[in-house]
Enzyme design. Structure first.
Site, short mmCIF file in Angstrom:
data_model
loop_
_atom_site.label_atom_id
_atom_site.label_comp_id
_atom_site.label_asym_id
_atom_site.label_seq_id
_atom_site.Cartn_x
_atom_site.Cartn_y
_atom_site.Cartn_z
N ASN A 25 43.26 5.45 31.66
CA ASN A 25 43.82 6.81 31.33
C ASN A 25 43.64 7.77 30.25
OD1 ASN A 25 41.62 8.70 34.06
ND2 ASN A 25 42.82 9.96 32.71
N SER A 80 45.70 15.71 29.17
CA SER A 80 45.17 15.98 28.51
C SER A 80 44.95 16.80 27.11
CB SER A 80 44.43 16.37 29.48
OG SER A 80 44.11 17.18 30.58
N LYS A 138 32.86 5.77 19.38
CA LYS A 138 32.89 5.29 17.98
C LYS A 138 33.05 4.13 17.95
CE LYS A 138 33.98 5.78 13.92
NZ LYS A 138 34.06 5.82 12.47
N GLY A 175 -13.83 -4.77 9.20
CA GLY A 175 -14.41 -6.06 8.48
C GLY A 175 -15.01 -6.19 10.49
N ASN A 202 -11.73 -7.84 12.47
CA ASN A 202 -11.09 -8.67 11.56
C ASN A 202 -9.61 -7.78 11.57
OD1 ASN A 202 -9.37 -10.20 9.88
ND2 ASN A 202 -10.39 -9.27 7.87
N ARG A 254 -2.45 8.57 3.71
CA ARG A 254 -2.80 9.69 4.51
C ARG A 254 -1.42 10.16 5.35
NH1 ARG A 254 -7.01 6.36 7.79
NH2 ARG A 254 -6.72 8.58 9.28
N ASP A 256 2.09 -2.89 8.19
CA ASP A 256 1.56 -1.76 8.49
C ASP A 256 0.60 -1.98 9.84
OD1 ASP A 256 -0.89 -2.68 7.82
OD2 ASP A 256 -2.03 -0.61 6.77
N GLY A 277 -6.56 -5.10 -3.83
CA GLY A 277 -6.61 -5.90 -2.53
C GLY A 277 -6.13 -6.79 -2.04
N GLY A 289 0.74 -1.47 0.31
CA GLY A 289 -0.14 0.23 0.04
C GLY A 289 0.73 1.30 -0.49
C1 UD1 Z 1 -8.44 -5.03 5.76
C2 UD1 Z 1 -9.76 -5.93 5.65
C3 UD1 Z 1 -10.39 -6.05 6.96
C4 UD1 Z 1 -9.69 -5.27 8.96
C5 UD1 Z 1 -8.59 -4.81 8.09
C6 UD1 Z 1 -8.49 -4.62 9.08
C7 UD1 Z 1 -9.50 -7.04 3.57
C8 UD1 Z 1 -10.71 -6.93 2.50
N1 UD1 Z 1 -10.11 -6.50 4.85
O1 UD1 Z 1 -8.97 -3.66 5.51
O2 UD1 Z 1 -11.40 -6.62 7.38
O3 UD1 Z 1 -11.62 -5.06 9.46
O4 UD1 Z 1 -7.57 -4.42 7.31
O5 UD1 Z 1 -6.81 -3.02 9.56
O6 UD1 Z 1 -8.88 -7.54 3.71
N2 UD1 Z 1 -2.54 -4.12 1.02
C9 UD1 Z 1 -1.49 -4.72 0.10
N3 UD1 Z 1 -2.78 -4.77 -1.71
C10 UD1 Z 1 -3.87 -4.49 -1.56
C11 UD1 Z 1 -4.33 -4.03 -0.86
C12 UD1 Z 1 -3.82 -3.71 0.12
O7 UD1 Z 1 -0.62 -5.31 -0.14
O8 UD1 Z 1 -3.95 -4.48 -3.13
C13 UD1 Z 1 -2.23 -3.81 1.82
C14 UD1 Z 1 -2.45 -2.72 2.54
O9 UD1 Z 1 -1.49 -2.07 1.78
C15 UD1 Z 1 -2.27 -2.79 3.56
C16 UD1 Z 1 -3.39 -4.50 4.21
O10 UD1 Z 1 -3.13 -4.56 2.87
O11 UD1 Z 1 -1.15 -2.89 4.90
C17 UD1 Z 1 -4.59 -3.84 4.10
O12 UD1 Z 1 -5.22 -3.35 3.78
P1 UD1 Z 1 -6.00 -2.05 3.68
O13 UD1 Z 1 -6.82 -1.61 2.34
O14 UD1 Z 1 -6.35 -1.27 4.66
O15 UD1 Z 1 -7.71 -2.81 4.50
P2 UD1 Z 1 -8.95 -2.46 4.73
O16 UD1 Z 1 -9.91 -1.39 3.95
O17 UD1 Z 1 -7.94 -1.93 6.28
CA CA Z 2 -6.30 -0.32 6.76
#
Ligand code: UD1
Ligand code: CA
Length: 450
Positions: free
Chosen positions: A359, A387, A333, A140, A169, A15, A105, A80, A11
């Site tokens: 010393n 010194s 160091k 979730g 979740n 933000r 994260d 996703g 991701g």
């Molecule tokens: C996800 C869960 C949600 C849960 C939440 C907890 C899913 C569909 N939903 O939602 O149920 O409560 O995490 O924080 O899984 N990422 C990728 N590649 C992608 C998409 C995401 O690497 O294509 C990584 C993001 O960088 C992030 C993590 O996966 O670290 C979660 O993705 P994010 O889009 O934040 O999921 P949420 O909507 O928070």
């Molecule tokens: Ca998230």
């Protein structure tokens, strides 16, 4: 049971408002990604797969700095969480065991929780890590029927009734590797976000009559970071836990809220830490050492009985042996300070060996850098460095030798010798008084004239 890790880190973290990929922002001296990898590493996984996307080159470097055997796969488009996990499929081809999906994260999932999930995976096909959320917000929701997890519904897709569920979740999942990819193959993106949801594999597993269940942990473990404010909260939470952990283990922190620790700080029982001390990565402090106020330590080792500071700086490679002293405004160091040696005031000791019971006088500097290369200084046991001695490296001062204060030492000094490089002192009797009189007369004349 064999395990492997799939750590999602693709991701962008919009933000965070940063050029740095989100998972590389640091908590307690290490990228968040490294915290997740370190927690997973306690399972002794066969494979660690990091799914990178935004800033993949930097993410790869950080992942492999922590674990040179980590495999990084790139998810070029973030479609996703299911799609992200699917990127690890080839890397895990032939792996027979439990795959854990972790998040770069979400740095605080504990090794104990992962162990508990591994235990639960013996009795279920899919294990999800859930938590009771104080504010379920947009997480979730886990839809349970008794001990069976029936499905996970994303907030956006949930009904009012489902949104009322507070068991949420975390995202962390444990599942037999081949089954995981098999289930993911059945996931589509027909939902409110148009994304491939990893969470859909629960409903798919249940439809096949497979068992799914949830393990729960404290909400503090599932804390995710999406903004700088949350990063600061995560840092504060880490520090509070780490300080409390040290005190439980018998370390005195006089003002715990002013001491900053790194992910890997190790401090022995009965060490005493005064206020305002900063520990960067890679520090070990042995039992009974005393770290005085306003000291800054990173990549160093402090043995028992040593006293550091106040206002000392120990940089990477500083090795303080037993009963040593490093005092105010001293920087060490890549140097060994052997047993009982003292560097007490205003010194720079770099790329050096300081022998036992030597010393080092105030203001001493090892001139280790010639503008191009670094050079080594050796000070023998029991040597006395006067010194304000400049030790122009490479240079070797023998055991029991002495240097006169203010000397610039450019050649080796043999043991028990005294080395002096100062101009001899000249004395002119009465001259100071004459000079003062002359100067005073000059000033008086100037004042009359103006
Ligand atoms: C996800 C869960 C949600 C849960 C939440 C907890 C899913 C569909 N939903 O939602 O149920 O409560 O995490 O924080 O899984 N990422 C990728 N590649 C992608 C998409 C995401 O690497 O294509 C990584 C993001 O960088 C992030 C993590 O996966 O670290 C979660 O993705 P994010 O889009 O934040 O999921 P949420 O909507 O928070
Ligand atoms: Ca998230």
């Amino acid at each position: 049971m064999n395990t492997s890790l799939i750590i999602l880190a693709a991701g962008m973290g919009t933000r965070m408002n940063s050029d740095l990929p989100k998972v590389l922002h640091q908590i307690a001296g290490d990228p968040m990604l490294v915290h997740a990898m370190a927690a997973g590493a306690t399972l002794e996984p066969q494979h660690t797969i990091v799914v990178a996307g935004h800033g993949a080159a930097k993410v790869t470097a950080a992942a492999q700095e922590f674990d040179e055997n980590a495999t990084v796969v790139v998810q070029s488009e973030q479609l996703g969480t299911a799609h992200a996990v699917d990127q690890a499929k080839d890397a895990l081809a032939g792996f027979d065991g439990i795959a854990f999906v972790l998040y770069g994260d979400t740095p605080f999932v504990s090794p104990e929780t992962l162990e508990e999930m591994l235990g639960a995976a013996e009795g279920a096909d899919v294990v999800v890590l859930g938590f009771e959320a104080a504010d379920p917000g947009r997480y979730g929701r886990l839809i349970m029927e008794g001990p069976s997890l029936e499905r996970i519904v994303e907030f956006k897709d949930a009904t009012e009734q489902e949104r009322a569920v507070t068991l949420c979740n975390s995202g962390v999942i444990a599942c037999k590797s081949d089954l995981l990819f098999d289930l993911i193959a059945g996931v589509n993106n027909d939902n409110a976000s148009g994304e491939y949801y990893l969470t859909d594999i629960i409903g798919l597993a249940r439809a096949r009559g497979l068992k799914a269940t949830a393990v729960t942990c404290a909400e503090a473990e599932t804390l995710g970071v999406n903004s700088r404010a949350q990063l600061a909260e995560a840092e504060a939470a880490f520090q509070a836990r780490a300080r409390a952990g040290l005190m439980e283990n018998g370390i005195t922190l006089q003002a715990p809220e002013t001491v900053f620790l790194a992910r890997d700080t190790i401090i022995g029982r009965d060490a005493f830490i005064e206020p305002n001390v900063f520990f960067g990565p890679g520090v070990t402090v042995e039992s009974g050492a005393h770290i005085r106020a306003f000291s800054h330590l990173e990549g160093c080792h402090v043995a028992r009985g040593a006293v550091v500071g106040p206002y000392a700086r120990l940089r990477p490679g500083a090795e303080l042996q037993e009963n040593t002293r490093v005092g105010n405004f001293c920087e060490i160091k890549n140097a060994v300070v052997a047993e009982g040696a003292k560097v007490n005031h205003l010194s720079y000791i770099g790329d050096a060996f300081i022998g036992a019971a030597a010393n080092i006088g105030a203001g001493t500097i090892t001139c280790n850098y010639d503008g191009v290369m670094k050079h080594h200084t050796h000070i023998g046991a029991r040597a006395f460095i006067g010194s304000n001695t400049m030790l122009v490296a490479p240079v070797h001062v023998g055991d029991g030798a002495m240097t006169g204060s203010g000397s610039v030492i450019t050649s080796d000094v043999e043991e028990d010798a005294l080395a002096l490089t100062r101009a001899p002192q000249v004395e002119k009797p009465g001259m100071a008084r004459k000079l003062f009189e002359m100067l005073k007369a000059k000033k008086a004349k100037q004042q009359r004239g103006s």
